[in-house]
Design a protein around this motif. Structure first.
Motif, PDB file in Angstrom:
ATOM      1  N   VAL A  30       5.908  13.806  -4.761  1.00  0.00           N
ATOM      2  CA  VAL A  30       5.194  15.161  -4.816  1.00  0.00           C
ATOM      3  C   VAL A  30       4.972  15.532  -3.404  1.00  0.00           C
ATOM      4  N   ILE A  31       5.137  16.868  -3.191  1.00  0.00           N
ATOM      5  CA  ILE A  31       4.677  17.699  -2.219  1.00  0.00           C
ATOM      6  C   ILE A  31       3.405  18.732  -2.529  1.00  0.00           C
ATOM      7  N   SER A  32       2.339  18.547  -2.101  1.00  0.00           N
ATOM      8  CA  SER A  32       1.251  19.313  -2.489  1.00  0.00           C
ATOM      9  C   SER A  32       0.895  20.351  -1.183  1.00  0.00           C
ATOM     10  N   ARG A  33       1.121  21.536  -1.314  1.00  0.00           N
ATOM     11  CA  ARG A  33       0.839  22.564  -0.544  1.00  0.00           C
ATOM     12  C   ARG A  33      -0.900  22.598  -0.292  1.00  0.00           C
ATOM     13  N   ASN A  34      -1.382  22.689   0.880  1.00  0.00           N
ATOM     14  CA  ASN A  34      -2.615  23.210   0.800  1.00  0.00           C
ATOM     15  C   ASN A  34      -2.816  24.476   1.005  1.00  0.00           C
ATOM     16  N   GLY A  35      -2.399  25.191   0.340  1.00  0.00           N
ATOM     17  CA  GLY A  35      -2.387  26.739   0.345  1.00  0.00           C
ATOM     18  C   GLY A  35      -1.306  27.196  -0.698  1.00  0.00           C
ATOM     19  N   THR A  48       0.687  -1.162  -0.077  1.00  0.00           N
ATOM     20  CA  THR A  48       0.048  -0.047  -0.029  1.00  0.00           C
ATOM     21  C   THR A  48       0.914   1.238   0.087  1.00  0.00           C
ATOM     22  N   GLU A  49       0.489   2.265  -0.832  1.00  0.00           N
ATOM     23  CA  GLU A  49       1.275   3.395  -0.997  1.00  0.00           C
ATOM     24  C   GLU A  49       0.929   4.509   0.117  1.00  0.00           C
ATOM     25  N   ARG A  50       1.711   4.922   0.642  1.00  0.00           N
ATOM     26  CA  ARG A  50       1.379   5.901   1.930  1.00  0.00           C
ATOM     27  C   ARG A  50       1.626   7.513   1.650  1.00  0.00           C
ATOM     28  N   ILE A  51       0.666   8.097   1.999  1.00  0.00           N
ATOM     29  CA  ILE A  51       0.388   9.645   1.861  1.00  0.00           C
ATOM     30  C   ILE A  51       0.641  10.282   3.201  1.00  0.00           C
ATOM     31  N   LEU A  52       1.594  11.299   3.661  1.00  0.00           N
ATOM     32  CA  LEU A  52       1.491  12.165   4.508  1.00  0.00           C
ATOM     33  C   LEU A  52       0.799  13.170   4.559  1.00  0.00           C
ATOM     34  N   VAL A  53       0.033  13.399   5.564  1.00  0.00           N
ATOM     35  CA  VAL A  53      -0.900  14.661   5.886  1.00  0.00           C
ATOM     36  C   VAL A  53      -0.555  15.501   7.002  1.00  0.00           C
ATOM     37  N   THR A  54       0.030  16.653   6.929  1.00  0.00           N
ATOM     38  CA  THR A  54       0.834  17.326   8.061  1.00  0.00           C
ATOM     39  C   THR A  54      -0.043  18.747   8.407  1.00  0.00           C
ATOM     40  N   PRO A  55      -1.131  19.288   7.439  1.00  0.00           N
ATOM     41  CA  PRO A  55      -1.736  20.682   7.956  1.00  0.00           C
ATOM     42  C   PRO A  55      -2.644  20.200   9.153  1.00  0.00           C
ATOM     43  N   ARG A  56      -2.371  21.196  10.047  1.00  0.00           N
ATOM     44  CA  ARG A  56      -2.936  21.198  11.407  1.00  0.00           C
ATOM     45  C   ARG A  56      -4.535  21.134  11.103  1.00  0.00           C
ATOM     46  N   ALA A  60       1.103  18.939   2.658  1.00  0.00           N
ATOM     47  CA  ALA A  60       1.687  19.889   3.606  1.00  0.00           C
ATOM     48  C   ALA A  60       1.088  21.121   3.921  1.00  0.00           C
ATOM     49  N   GLY A  61       1.515  21.527   5.146  1.00  0.00           N
ATOM     50  CA  GLY A  61       0.913  22.828   5.568  1.00  0.00           C
ATOM     51  C   GLY A  61       1.862  23.633   5.576  1.00  0.00           C
ATOM     52  N   VAL A  62       1.949  24.566   6.477  1.00  0.00           N
ATOM     53  CA  VAL A  62       2.890  25.769   6.756  1.00  0.00           C
ATOM     54  C   VAL A  62       4.241  25.210   7.619  1.00  0.00           C
ATOM     55  N   GLU A  63       4.432  24.043   8.045  1.00  0.00           N
ATOM     56  CA  GLU A  63       5.548  23.646   8.685  1.00  0.00           C
ATOM     57  C   GLU A  63       6.766  23.928   7.873  1.00  0.00           C
ATOM     58  N   PRO A  64       8.030  24.139   8.463  1.00  0.00           N
ATOM     59  CA  PRO A  64       9.280  24.350   7.650  1.00  0.00           C
ATOM     60  C   PRO A  64       9.773  22.819   7.282  1.00  0.00           C
ATOM     61  N   ILE A  65      10.129  22.700   6.013  1.00  0.00           N
ATOM     62  CA  ILE A  65      10.582  21.693   5.594  1.00  0.00           C
ATOM     63  C   ILE A  65      11.936  21.719   5.079  1.00  0.00           C
ATOM     64  N   SER A  66      13.056  21.249   5.810  1.00  0.00           N
ATOM     65  CA  SER A  66      14.300  21.350   5.681  1.00  0.00           C
ATOM     66  C   SER A  66      14.957  20.290   4.653  1.00  0.00           C
ATOM     67  N   ASN A  67      15.915  20.610   4.073  1.00  0.00           N
ATOM     68  CA  ASN A  67      16.711  19.596   3.120  1.00  0.00           C
ATOM     69  C   ASN A  67      16.904  18.293   3.893  1.00  0.00           C
ATOM     70  N   ARG A  68      17.139  18.367   5.178  1.00  0.00           N
ATOM     71  CA  ARG A  68      17.402  16.935   5.721  1.00  0.00           C
ATOM     72  C   ARG A  68      15.964  16.185   5.836  1.00  0.00           C
ATOM     73  N   VAL A  69      14.897  16.676   5.796  1.00  0.00           N
ATOM     74  CA  VAL A  69      13.659  16.190   5.768  1.00  0.00           C
ATOM     75  C   VAL A  69      13.423  15.404   4.338  1.00  0.00           C
ATOM     76  N   LEU A  70      13.657  16.389   3.406  1.00  0.00           N
ATOM     77  CA  LEU A  70      13.583  15.600   1.897  1.00  0.00           C
ATOM     78  C   LEU A  70      14.468  14.819   1.711  1.00  0.00           C
TER      79      LEU A  70
END
Length: 315
Positions: A74-79, A2-10, A56-66
């Motif tokens: 894909v990163i899809s901003r909800n804004g 199963t493919e996984r999707i990360l959801v982070t917006p508050r 993704a929400g407004v959280e800072p995303i670092s090079n380390r995280v990527l």
């Protein structure tokens, strides 16, 4: 597998969401960070391994995280803002970044108008006084026949202009790349930045910062009409908070209202504690309608990329 999707917006981790449930029905496994909180770098590092998509929400995303997101496509901003995403590094990692343009325009525009009228009528000041047991009244101003300055005239700025004009106000607008064909019915004029600062009874910001330089600094505040109101529902970096505090203390700025902060939640500074300051908890796009609309578009953007990637892999 199963493919996984990360959801982070508050707004999407706080409670169940109909649009996200559709992803689960399509066979994706959702990975959520801590409910209702902006995830830290350490939480993101623990969450990104194995995910193919990220809403993704407004959280800072670092090079380390990527770098830890080895399967991410894909990163899809909800804004609309992407200043929290290291775009160059994402490009090097062949991670596509999508954003939603205009999906929350009505929600943010309505909050901006609400804050303008609140500040003009001293609603929050009166509310706090009543709760202290004081009968404090400050003479207010009606929005009709006032001049509202709109700095940044994209989807949100245009919506603010339409609402303000419908309420009987005049609008003067500045944008570094103005859409000259845009002319909402009524009293709307394009002006340069200095003219907007000088002519407006209330100024509302709807633009991104440039090189982290404050647009509203001591220089800009000195050119504003005496007693004008300043509204910021865009980015905290647009405003020099020390200069705003000085202008409020001197009485040259009539009020400041903000929905955005460098840190969320913010510390209670002298500025935020000022009686002429209205502060809201980044609620501009936090409406039922905006959350649903932006989420639908963000999901569609993400699925478009994942489908393209799947087709290229199988072809």
């Amino acid at each position: 597998m199963t493919e996984r999707i990360l959801v982070t917006p508050r707004s999407l981790t706080r409670a169940p969401n109909t649009e996200l449930a559709e992803l689960e029905r399509q066979g994706y496994e959702l990975v959520r960070t801590t409910a209702g909180q902006t995830p830290s770098e350490s939480e993101l590092l623990a969450s990104v391994p194995g995910v193919v998509g990220w809403i993704a929400g407004v959280e800072p995303i670092s090079n380390r995280v990527l770098d830890a997101a080895s399967d991410l496509r894909v990163i899809s901003r909800n804004g609309s803002g992407m200043d929290n995403v290291p775009l160059d590094h994402a490009r090097r990692r062949q991670i596509e970044v999508r954003r939603v343009v205009g999906g929350n325009a009505r929600g943010v525009a309505e909050l901006a108008i609400t804050l303008i009228m609140n500040s003009l009528r001293q609603v929050s000041y009166s509310n706090e006084a009543i709760k202290r047991g004081d009968w404090a009244r400050l003479l207010g101003m009606e929005i009709a026949d006032r001049t509202i300055g709109v700095i940044g005239c994209g989807a949100i700025g245009q919506e603010v202009s339409r609402i303000a004009i419908a309420l009987g106000a005049r609008v003067v607008a500045y944008d570094p790349a103005p859409q000259r064909g845009l002319a909402p019915r009524g009293a709307f004029r394009w002006r340069d930045l200095d003219a907007v600062l000088a002519e407006s009874d209330a100024i509302t910001l709807h633009c991104p910062p440039v090189d982290d330089q404050a647009l509203i600094d001591a220089y800009a505040l000195a050119r504003m009409k005496h007693g004008a109101r300043l509204i910021n529902t865009a980015r905290a970096a647009l405003v020099d908070e020390d200069a705003v505090l000085d202008a409020l203390d001197q009485g040259t700025l009539g009020g400041y209202a903000t929905d955005v902060f460098d840190r969320e939640p913010p510390e209670l500074t002298r500025l935020l504690a000022h009686e002429r300051v209205i502060a809201t908890a980044h609620i501009g796009a936090f409406t039922e309608e905006s959350v649903a609309n932006v989420t639908r578009i963000a999901i569609d953007n993400m699925l478009d990329v994942l489908r393209e990637a799947s087709m290229s892999t199988t072809s």
